[in-house]
Design a protein around this motif. Structure first.
Motif, PDB file in Angstrom:
ATOM      1  N   SER A  60     -36.400 -35.009  35.047  1.00 57.94           N
ATOM      2  CA  SER A  60     -36.022 -35.589  33.746  1.00 57.94           C
ATOM      3  C   SER A  60     -35.079 -36.775  33.947  1.00 57.94           C
ATOM      4  N   ASP A  61     -34.228 -36.714  34.981  1.00 57.44           N
ATOM      5  CA  ASP A  61     -33.330 -37.846  35.256  1.00 57.44           C
ATOM      6  C   ASP A  61     -34.045 -39.028  35.908  1.00 57.44           C
ATOM      7  N   VAL A  62     -35.165 -38.789  36.569  1.00 58.81           N
ATOM      8  CA  VAL A  62     -35.971 -39.904  37.076  1.00 58.81           C
ATOM      9  C   VAL A  62     -36.626 -40.622  35.893  1.00 58.81           C
ATOM     10  N   ILE A  63     -37.077 -39.853  34.911  1.00 57.18           N
ATOM     11  CA  ILE A  63     -37.737 -40.447  33.744  1.00 57.18           C
ATOM     12  C   ILE A  63     -36.721 -41.173  32.866  1.00 57.18           C
ATOM     13  N   LEU A  64     -35.560 -40.579  32.641  1.00 52.68           N
ATOM     14  CA  LEU A  64     -34.509 -41.212  31.831  1.00 52.68           C
ATOM     15  C   LEU A  64     -33.173 -41.115  32.575  1.00 52.68           C
ATOM     16  N   PRO A  65     -32.932 -42.030  33.518  1.00 48.96           N
ATOM     17  CA  PRO A  65     -31.668 -41.996  34.281  1.00 48.96           C
ATOM     18  C   PRO A  65     -30.501 -42.527  33.448  1.00 48.96           C
ATOM     19  N   ALA A  66     -29.311 -42.262  33.924  1.00 47.18           N
ATOM     20  CA  ALA A  66     -28.113 -42.789  33.250  1.00 47.18           C
ATOM     21  C   ALA A  66     -28.026 -44.294  33.482  1.00 47.18           C
ATOM     22  N   ASP A  67     -27.628 -45.007  32.465  1.00 42.21           N
ATOM     23  CA  ASP A  67     -27.290 -46.437  32.598  1.00 42.21           C
ATOM     24  C   ASP A  67     -26.082 -46.636  31.692  1.00 42.21           C
ATOM     25  N   ASP A  68     -26.192 -47.405  30.655  1.00 43.22           N
ATOM     26  CA  ASP A  68     -25.071 -47.488  29.724  1.00 43.22           C
ATOM     27  C   ASP A  68     -25.074 -46.327  28.727  1.00 43.22           C
ATOM     28  N   THR A  69     -26.085 -45.454  28.815  1.00 47.27           N
ATOM     29  CA  THR A  69     -26.141 -44.218  28.033  1.00 47.27           C
ATOM     30  C   THR A  69     -26.354 -43.055  29.003  1.00 47.27           C
ATOM     31  N   PRO A  70     -26.032 -41.837  28.598  1.00 51.38           N
ATOM     32  CA  PRO A  70     -26.186 -40.683  29.496  1.00 51.38           C
ATOM     33  C   PRO A  70     -27.642 -40.450  29.909  1.00 51.38           C
ATOM     34  N   SER A  71     -27.794 -39.769  31.055  1.00 50.76           N
ATOM     35  CA  SER A  71     -29.130 -39.411  31.544  1.00 50.76           C
ATOM     36  C   SER A  71     -29.704 -38.272  30.715  1.00 50.76           C
ATOM     37  N   ALA A  72     -30.978 -37.987  30.962  1.00 47.31           N
ATOM     38  CA  ALA A  72     -31.649 -36.882  30.252  1.00 47.31           C
ATOM     39  C   ALA A  72     -30.926 -35.560  30.484  1.00 47.31           C
ATOM     40  N   SER A  73     -30.532 -35.281  31.719  1.00 48.03           N
ATOM     41  CA  SER A  73     -29.869 -33.997  31.978  1.00 48.03           C
ATOM     42  C   SER A  73     -28.496 -33.928  31.325  1.00 48.03           C
ATOM     43  N   GLU A  74     -27.837 -35.048  31.189  1.00 51.31           N
ATOM     44  CA  GLU A  74     -26.503 -35.049  30.572  1.00 51.31           C
ATOM     45  C   GLU A  74     -26.545 -34.717  29.078  1.00 51.31           C
ATOM     46  N   VAL A  75     -27.683 -34.957  28.432  1.00 52.82           N
ATOM     47  CA  VAL A  75     -27.774 -34.615  27.007  1.00 52.82           C
ATOM     48  C   VAL A  75     -28.463 -33.271  26.783  1.00 52.82           C
ATOM     49  N   GLY A  76     -28.847 -32.583  27.859  1.00 51.72           N
ATOM     50  CA  GLY A  76     -29.414 -31.242  27.728  1.00 51.72           C
ATOM     51  C   GLY A  76     -30.924 -31.171  27.695  1.00 51.72           C
TER      52      GLY A  76
END
Length: 192
Positions: A60-76
């Motif tokens: 999930s973090d490869v698909i939506l990594p952190a940049d100026d917004t949290p990564s996929a795993s950071e939002v649950g």
């Protein structure tokens, strides 16, 4: 959930569908409409094994990594994916998802000689990109694991508070609708 939140979910589903080319797997829509949404914080997997949970988190973090917004795993999003698969998929759909997840991890092990969740960002991205390409080119009209996983990741992210308020634009009480405004004037697409 308030009606306003229900409308936000419908809009998030609609926008996620547009991002994914217009098609969303029916159980995913049903799960979100029933209130399934990502919850940031700790997670004790109930359906996934510890290894599967680590693959789901890394993918999930490869698909939506952190940049100026949290990564996929950071939002649950990984917890969201497990809840969707556990509570809203049929037994057949759940088994297909779990088989696809295990096959994905096995193919990575065979090609890269390691665990997906331990790979470098480049290794994980390249492998995932290759799997996505194969799924699109060789399985048109089907729903291979990687495409279902991408859909769940996008749906989870954009129905989270971060996705709806930090990535998409959000206004609780929208005013006038102007459907012909240049994107440069607003900067991002709207969540509501």
């Amino acid at each position: 959930m308030s009606n306003e939140s229900g409308m936000n979910r419908k809009e998030a589903i609609k926008r996620t569908g547009l991002l994914l080319g217009g098609v969303i797997f029916a159980p995913n829509i049903l799960g979100v409409l029933k209130g399934c949404s990502p919850t940031p914080g700790g997670w004790d997997p109930e359906l996934f094994s510890a290894e599967q949970a680590r693959v789901v988190t890394a993918l999930s973090d490869v698909i939506l990594p952190a940049d100026d917004t949290p990564s996929a795993s950071e939002v649950g999003v990984p917890q969201f994916i497990e809840t969707m698969v556990k509570d809203h998929y049929s037994e057949e759909q759940r088994n297909q998802f779990l088989d696809g997840l295990d096959r994905f991890a096995d193919e990575y092990r065979t090609e890269i000689q390691g665990e997906y969740f331990d790979g470098t960002d480049d290794e994980k991205y390249d492998f995932t990109y290759h799997q996505n390409r194969i799924a699109i080119e060789e399985s048109p009209g089907e729903s291979p694991f990687i495409l279902t996983f991408k859909e769940l990741t996008m749906l989870g992210y954009f129905t989270s508070e971060v996705g709806a308020t930090q990535v998409l634009r959000y206004e609780a009480n929208p005013g006038m609708y102007d459907g012909c405004m240049p994107l440069e004037e607003v900067g991002r697409t709207w969540a509501t």
